[in-house]
Design an enzyme around this catalytic site. Sequence first.
Site, PDB file in Angstrom:
ATOM      1  NE  ARG A   1      93.460  65.542  33.794  1.00 27.73           N
ATOM      2  CZ  ARG A   1      92.683  66.047  34.749  1.00 27.73           C
ATOM      3  NH1 ARG A   1      92.675  67.353  34.982  1.00 27.73           N
ATOM      4  NH2 ARG A   1      91.921  65.261  35.491  1.00 27.73           N
TER       5      ARG A   1
ATOM      6  CG  HIS B   1      96.212  70.065  38.534  1.00 28.64           C
ATOM      7  ND1 HIS B   1      96.461  69.036  37.657  1.00 28.64           N
ATOM      8  CD2 HIS B   1      94.860  70.103  38.673  1.00 28.64           C
ATOM      9  CE1 HIS B   1      95.315  68.471  37.300  1.00 28.64           C
ATOM     10  NE2 HIS B   1      94.326  69.107  37.900  1.00 28.64           N
TER      11      HIS B   1
HETATM   12  P1  NAP Z   1      82.297  67.240  30.981  1.00 26.69           P
HETATM   13  O1  NAP Z   1      81.086  67.647  31.740  1.00 26.69           O
HETATM   14  O2  NAP Z   1      82.445  65.817  30.567  1.00 26.69           O
HETATM   15  O3  NAP Z   1      82.358  68.170  29.694  1.00 26.69           O
HETATM   16  C1  NAP Z   1      83.215  67.946  28.620  1.00 26.69           C
HETATM   17  C2  NAP Z   1      82.862  68.876  27.473  1.00 26.69           C
HETATM   18  O4  NAP Z   1      83.864  68.742  26.452  1.00 26.69           O
HETATM   19  C3  NAP Z   1      81.518  68.537  26.815  1.00 26.69           C
HETATM   20  O5  NAP Z   1      80.851  69.725  26.475  1.00 26.69           O
HETATM   21  C4  NAP Z   1      81.930  67.797  25.542  1.00 26.69           C
HETATM   22  O6  NAP Z   1      81.042  67.931  24.458  1.00 26.69           O
HETATM   23  C5  NAP Z   1      83.234  68.506  25.209  1.00 26.69           C
HETATM   24  N1  NAP Z   1      84.072  67.654  24.352  1.00 26.69           N
HETATM   25  C6  NAP Z   1      84.681  66.508  24.674  1.00 26.69           C
HETATM   26  N2  NAP Z   1      85.362  66.014  23.630  1.00 26.69           N
HETATM   27  C7  NAP Z   1      85.160  66.882  22.619  1.00 26.69           C
HETATM   28  C8  NAP Z   1      85.593  66.923  21.268  1.00 26.69           C
HETATM   29  N3  NAP Z   1      86.371  65.972  20.746  1.00 26.69           N
HETATM   30  N4  NAP Z   1      85.215  67.953  20.518  1.00 26.69           N
HETATM   31  C9  NAP Z   1      84.414  68.930  21.042  1.00 26.69           C
HETATM   32  N5  NAP Z   1      83.973  68.961  22.312  1.00 26.69           N
HETATM   33  C10 NAP Z   1      84.345  67.926  23.079  1.00 26.69           C
HETATM   34  O7  NAP Z   1      83.615  67.598  31.791  1.00 26.69           O
HETATM   35  P2  NAP Z   1      83.815  68.675  32.976  1.00 26.69           P
HETATM   36  O8  NAP Z   1      83.300  68.157  34.256  1.00 26.69           O
HETATM   37  O9  NAP Z   1      83.305  69.991  32.495  1.00 26.69           O
HETATM   38  O10 NAP Z   1      85.416  68.705  33.082  1.00 26.69           O
HETATM   39  C11 NAP Z   1      86.221  69.018  31.968  1.00 26.69           C
HETATM   40  C12 NAP Z   1      87.683  68.710  32.260  1.00 26.69           C
HETATM   41  O11 NAP Z   1      88.214  69.671  33.178  1.00 26.69           O
HETATM   42  C13 NAP Z   1      87.953  67.388  32.974  1.00 26.69           C
HETATM   43  O12 NAP Z   1      87.936  66.297  32.077  1.00 26.69           O
HETATM   44  C14 NAP Z   1      89.324  67.613  33.569  1.00 26.69           C
HETATM   45  O13 NAP Z   1      90.338  67.193  32.684  1.00 26.69           O
HETATM   46  C15 NAP Z   1      89.399  69.133  33.740  1.00 26.69           C
HETATM   47  N6  NAP Z   1      89.455  69.530  35.169  1.00 26.69           N
HETATM   48  C16 NAP Z   1      90.533  70.233  35.607  1.00 26.69           C
HETATM   49  C17 NAP Z   1      90.598  70.651  36.932  1.00 26.69           C
HETATM   50  C18 NAP Z   1      91.756  71.462  37.439  1.00 26.69           C
HETATM   51  O14 NAP Z   1      91.863  71.676  38.639  1.00 26.69           O
HETATM   52  N7  NAP Z   1      92.601  71.977  36.588  1.00 26.69           N
HETATM   53  C19 NAP Z   1      89.553  70.330  37.796  1.00 26.69           C
HETATM   54  C20 NAP Z   1      88.480  69.598  37.329  1.00 26.69           C
HETATM   55  C21 NAP Z   1      88.437  69.209  36.001  1.00 26.69           C
HETATM   56  P3  NAP Z   1      79.625  67.179  24.452  1.00 26.69           P
HETATM   57  O15 NAP Z   1      78.841  67.788  25.580  1.00 26.69           O
HETATM   58  O16 NAP Z   1      79.043  67.505  23.147  1.00 26.69           O
HETATM   59  O17 NAP Z   1      79.909  65.733  24.683  1.00 26.69           O
HETATM   60  C1  GLV Z   2      91.146  67.593  38.504  1.00 25.62           C
HETATM   61  O1  GLV Z   2      91.973  67.906  37.724  1.00 25.62           O
HETATM   62  C2  GLV Z   2      90.001  66.808  38.197  1.00 25.62           C
HETATM   63  O2  GLV Z   2      89.931  66.218  37.111  1.00 25.62           O
HETATM   64  O3  GLV Z   2      89.091  66.747  39.045  1.00 25.62           O
END
Ligand code: NAP
Ligand code: GLV
Length: 312
Positions: free
Chosen positions: A224, A272
Amino acid sequence: MRITYCCTDSRPQPWLEGLSRALPDATVELWAPGAPQADYAVVWAPPQQFFDEQVALKAAFNTGAGVDALLKLRLPEGVPIVRLDDAGMSVQMAEYVCHVVIRHFREFDAYEADVAEGRWSFRKPRLRSDWPVGVMGLGVLGERVSRALAQFEFPVKGWSRSPKAVEGVQCFSGDIGSAGFKEFLAASRVLVCLLPLTPETQNILNRDTLAQLQPGGYVINVARGGHLVDEDLLALIDSGHLAGATLDVFRTEPLPAEHPFWSHPKVTVTPHTSARTLRDESIAQIAGKIRALQNGAPITALAGVVDPQKGY
Ligand code: NAP
Ligand code: GLV
């Protein structure tokens, strides 16, 4: 069963038709103010009025992985929020990040510039051991990206709040400011942000943290825009500490025309698009979860249920 759909960024008709096909017993409707109370909601960045009016929901399904926009709203007490759990995003994210890392590591920009001028020239091969890649966040997307980078034999470092074990990845853990975080930064040269945006992670890519990367560092932000302090990144690139950045997400989207990222020679921007919501996969996942809930499964049995305290 009634399902209401309120996604501000996509054409509703194919979603309504797809959800109706996947859940033939349901009435699936596009939300409008004053709409009847629904059992389930499928949403992306709905207006506050949506949740103020829909007070009988059993669950709300977010059509993306990140729930930062949703959690800014006043949400009805006790209604579970379920985000997309991969649904075809992790392979896209792995493609995007591997592409950027390899493009930078193999100096393809420089080769393209040479070729444009008709120059047949070689560069000294770089050593992978000089290019450790750090992945912030080892969740659904971060873990897949880390594994993909490890396949290319980059030294991969990962950081998450709780301890993790990922084959081929040196994992660090702890909160921001912990020894684990500092060690992770110091061990990384390329930094990939795949954290959720929460009050803790806001502005995490700043002058202090980015200065701890190894010299010649490279930043890839695919999470983000609110994670990155734009001026701090530019100052560290202009000082020479960082070699550049590829950014897919921004504080304001679309990126305003006057923003320096557009024209900075060491910054690459994409709109994005690193991991898009894939409609068919997402509908199949959401419909499967609604069916499970209707058949009596507890909400805790579903993947992707958001913890409102943690914010992801
Ligand atoms: P997720 O499965 O919830 O994973 C989040 C990870 O971040 C977990 O390993 C978590 O640790 C870690 N984390 C969160 N807060 C933390 C902190 N304060 N300190 C250290 N580690 C922390 O999320 P995801 O599905 O992988 O997605 C991640 C993010 O990608 C989304 O929230 C979104 O903003 C972004 N995204 C972007 C796009 C794009 O097109 N650009 C698309 C999809 C998603 P723990 O496992 O220990 O809780
Ligand atoms: C895209 O940014 C998502 O959070 O799926």
